[in-house]
Design a protein around this motif. Structure first.
Motif, PDB file in Angstrom:
ATOM      1  N   UNK A  64       0.815  -1.221   0.000  1.00 40.78           N
ATOM      2  CA  UNK A  64       0.000   0.000   0.000  1.00 40.78           C
ATOM      3  C   UNK A  64       0.842   1.262   0.000  1.00 40.78           C
ATOM      4  N   UNK A  65       0.126   2.383  -0.191  1.00 39.52           N
ATOM      5  CA  UNK A  65       0.740   3.707  -0.295  1.00 39.52           C
ATOM      6  C   UNK A  65       1.991   3.873   0.555  1.00 39.52           C
ATOM      7  N   UNK A  66       3.066   4.260  -0.106  1.00 37.81           N
ATOM      8  CA  UNK A  66       4.243   4.662   0.625  1.00 37.81           C
ATOM      9  C   UNK A  66       5.102   3.539   1.141  1.00 37.81           C
ATOM     10  N   UNK A  67       4.535   2.363   1.344  1.00 32.40           N
ATOM     11  CA  UNK A  67       5.328   1.255   1.848  1.00 32.40           C
ATOM     12  C   UNK A  67       6.256   0.755   0.754  1.00 32.40           C
ATOM     13  N   UNK A  68       7.473   0.419   1.101  1.00 35.93           N
ATOM     14  CA  UNK A  68       8.418  -0.046   0.075  1.00 35.93           C
ATOM     15  C   UNK A  68       7.985  -1.387  -0.498  1.00 35.93           C
ATOM     16  N   UNK A  69       8.399  -1.700  -1.724  1.00 35.16           N
ATOM     17  CA  UNK A  69       8.057  -2.999  -2.316  1.00 35.16           C
ATOM     18  C   UNK A  69       8.722  -4.131  -1.557  1.00 35.16           C
ATOM     19  N   UNK A  70       8.218  -5.340  -1.800  1.00 40.00           N
ATOM     20  CA  UNK A  70       8.766  -6.506  -1.109  1.00 40.00           C
ATOM     21  C   UNK A  70      10.245  -6.697  -1.392  1.00 40.00           C
ATOM     22  N   UNK A  71      10.649  -6.459  -2.637  1.00 35.28           N
ATOM     23  CA  UNK A  71      12.069  -6.547  -2.974  1.00 35.28           C
ATOM     24  C   UNK A  71      12.315  -5.723  -4.224  1.00 35.28           C
TER      25      UNK A  71
END
Length: 650
Positions: free
Chosen positions: A327-334
């Motif tokens: 979600x918004x603003x959270x960094x991608x998993x990798x």
């Protein structure tokens, strides 16, 4: 200029409402709200589609920012500075949302209805940013209270604020403050600053709008769940009476140099009406991309929703800067997620958003690959290849091709991909970059997933069916996936989990493969089309879809009961301009009906139609095919069409 608000239009999807929730003048709460004249309620039987699924929570905000608030499935609003609950003040119990739904955007608003005592409550939550020098989140919650009974009713309604904590970083907005603030690890303090304002550690966190409540603030709290502040309202309404309550929350201030005085001025001007107007504008001017139209209306809505979910998860606006499957603003998993999404954006003709970001990703390619497992390296590289093979003018092909030769190993691919197709694309890409050694790229394997009916398993089943040229089986799996999401394109990858970008990536990848195949020597339109996507009064069409042969658009349609038509236009970048048209599964062409215009065509033994488009005509190829009586497949049609088809078929 006064215009109907987006929030009013969206709220009409809840059939229990007596009328749309319109914006209220914050200064004059007794003033009658304006009704949205362009509100058209959806049909009763579509309400569940708009409301499904109800995940544990979802983040809402603007298109142009990573700032967001999170609204949980039980109606708790989290701005990052605190959690806000709607409470029955007489019992002290939090109200339970009913028919919670996500509004336009596809996720910029959250709507639900509930009840306290004898009063009905219609609740809406919207979020955006201040747009000031010190940009912060503003999230507004408005409650429309209606007495639909025949007697005067009273109730005590409260908004309750608590500090919250960061126990699960994905269950809170990005940048949310922890309960114990470092470095001193002291509990937060709250203060009533007058004018309806409540501050947390000096930063504005909450304010009431319009009707004045009874305000109670606890200076300190001992736990994240303790009540920090309450706004309590005593409401009495006669039969048919209506009133509105509204509060707004602020998100965390910038980490460096917050200008609280500047923010306070901007915050004081924002209310639900402002947010509605901004979100309405963003909904109308959000960019365009290649889209499909078909007999299944939910398919296009799912496609559009999935595309914008991916854009919302990152910080994109007009130019992508960060793309995430969170979600918004959270960094991608990798590190592999961003090139996967960039490739997908380019596949759907969003080059104006993605093209500037591809060089940035390629520039850090070596450092990114060093952090990934062999499986995720393949995902990273194939994401870039998917984009670059469709955007030949972008630079960096040789760098990516060398990385393909150096890093691709025999590993499983994503469940929405066919390993043979992935390898063939990698080989073709390396060859097109002028490098030797493409034949040494090792084989890849299918994703290894149990057949347990989960979302990943259905994705894999759909992809395997496409590879087996079984359009009906592919559609059966795809339809189930659509049921697990909603027409907003929101879906969870794990059962009971948060909505995330993997669902959107999978749905968009599978849809394109269902309708277009450009992996071989021909461009195949209608590659694996089920009957459900083409009906007598609903064409299947696509608009300027990038292919490795050039931009294409086309249509498959019924001319009559026994005549199907096809039209395909191609702006070629790669010769020869050969195409094939495949009709829906189980529809077999008998013969060409009349002479094609804009090129030549020939029916092949496998039932597809090989075509050559005349580049000089500029209008594209148009052809008609006699297919015989389709009553057994499509049911009865208009009598005139049936008679016309009988005559045309000779």
């Amino acid at each position: 200029m006064s215009r109907p608000t987006l929030f009013a239009a969206v709220l009409a999807i809840l059939p229990a409402l007596a009328g749309p929730l319109a914006a209220q003048d914050a200064v004059d709460p007794g003033r009658a709200p304006k009704l949205a004249r362009d509100t058209v309620p959806l049909a009763e039987d579509t309400d569940n589609d708009w409301a499904r699924p109800v995940p544990p929570g979802f983040h809402i905000g603007s298109y142009g920012s990573m700032l967001a608030a999170r609204v949980s499935s039980d109606g708790v609003v989290d701005s990052g500075l605190g959690l806000l609950e709607l409470v029955d003040a007489s019992s002290g119990q939090r109200v339970v949302p009913h028919r919670i739904a996500y509004g336009r955007g596809p996720t910029m608003t959250v709507l639900y209805d509930t009840r306290i005592g004898g009063l009905d409550l219609d609740v809406g939550v919207a979020a955006d940013e201040t747009g000031t020098k010190d940009t912060r989140l503003v999230v507004s919650e408005q409650v429309r209270i209606v007495n639909r009974g025949t007697e005067t009713e009273s109730a005590k309604i409260a908004f309750r604020l608590s500090a919250g904590d960061v126990t699960d970083p994905y269950a809170r907005p990005y940048g949310a403050w922890p309960f114990l603030a470092p470095p001193l690890a002291v509990a937060p303090t709250f203060a009533d600053e007058g004018e309806g304002l409540v501050a947390r550690d000096g930063a504005i966190a909450l304010q009431w709008v319009g009707v004045q409540p009874s305000v109670r603030v606890s200076d300190t709290v001992d736990s994240p769940d303790d009540t920090a502040a309450t706004y309590t309202y005593e409401i009495t309404l006669p039969p048919g009476g209506v009133t509105y309550l509204e509060v707004r929350m602020a998100g965390p201030p910038p980490v460096e140099g917050p200008d609280e005085a500047r923010f306070r001025k901007a915050f004081a001007r924002r209310n639900m009406a402002d947010l509605e107007e901004v979100l309405r504008w963003q909904w109308q001017f959000r960019g365009s991309f290649s889209s499909f139209l078909s007999a299944d209306d939910g398919l296009r809505k799912t496609m559009v929703g999935c595309m914008h979910v991916l854009r919302l998860f990152g910080d994109t606006h007009y130019v992508a800067t960060v793309l995430s499957d969170r979600p918004y603003g959270h960094p991608p998993r990798d590190a592999a997620v961003e090139p996967e999404i960039l490739g997908l954006l380019l596949m759907y003709n969003l080059e104006e958003i993605a093209a500037d970001d591809v060089p940035r990703v390629i520039a850090r390619l070596d450092s990114d690959l060093s952090t990934l497992s062999p499986e995720r390296r393949v995902a990273y590289l194939y994401g870039l290849v998917q984009g670059l093979r469709l955007a030949p003018l972008l630079e960096g092909r040789e760098v990516v091709a060398r990385a393909v030769l150096d890093h691709v190993e025999t590993v499983p691919v994503r469940p929405w991909l066919d390993p043979d197709v992935v390898r063939a694309d990698l080989v073709e890409f390396v060859n097109s970059a002028g490098l030797d050694g493409a034949d040494q790229i090792p084989p890849l394997t299918w994703a290894d997933l149990p057949d347990d009916g989960s979302t990943p398993a259905l994705v894999l089943a759909c992809r395997r069916a496409l590879s087996a040229d079984d359009a009906e089986a592919a559609w059966a799996a795809y339809a189930q996936l659509m049921e697990r999401g909603c027409v907003r394109g929101m879906g969870a990858w794990e059962e009971g989990g948060e909505i995330d970008g993997r669902y959107s990536i999978a749905m968009l990848e599978l849809l394109r493969e269902m309708l277009i195949d450009d992996h071989g020597s021909d461009l195949v339109y209608g590659a694996h089309v089920p009957r459900e996507l083409v009906e007598p009064h609903a064409d299947l069409s696509f608009h300027w879809m990038p292919t490795r042969f050039g931009l294409a658009k086309g249509q498959i349609f019924f001319a009559s009961k026994k005549i199907m038509g096809a039209w395909l236009q191609l702006i070629p970048t790669l010769a020869p301009e050969r195409v094939r048209v495949r009709l829906p599964q189980d529809v077999r062409p008998r013969r060409l009906f009349g002479k094609p215009t804009g090129g030549e065509a020939q029916i092949l033994d496998d039932g597809s139609i090989r075509a050559w488009i005349d580049r000089e005509s500029g209008e594209g190829l148009r052809l008609s095919v006699a297919v015989g009586d389709l009553s057994a497949l499509y049911g009865s049609d208009d009598p005139d069409d049936a008679a016309e088809g009988a005559d045309e078929d000779g």
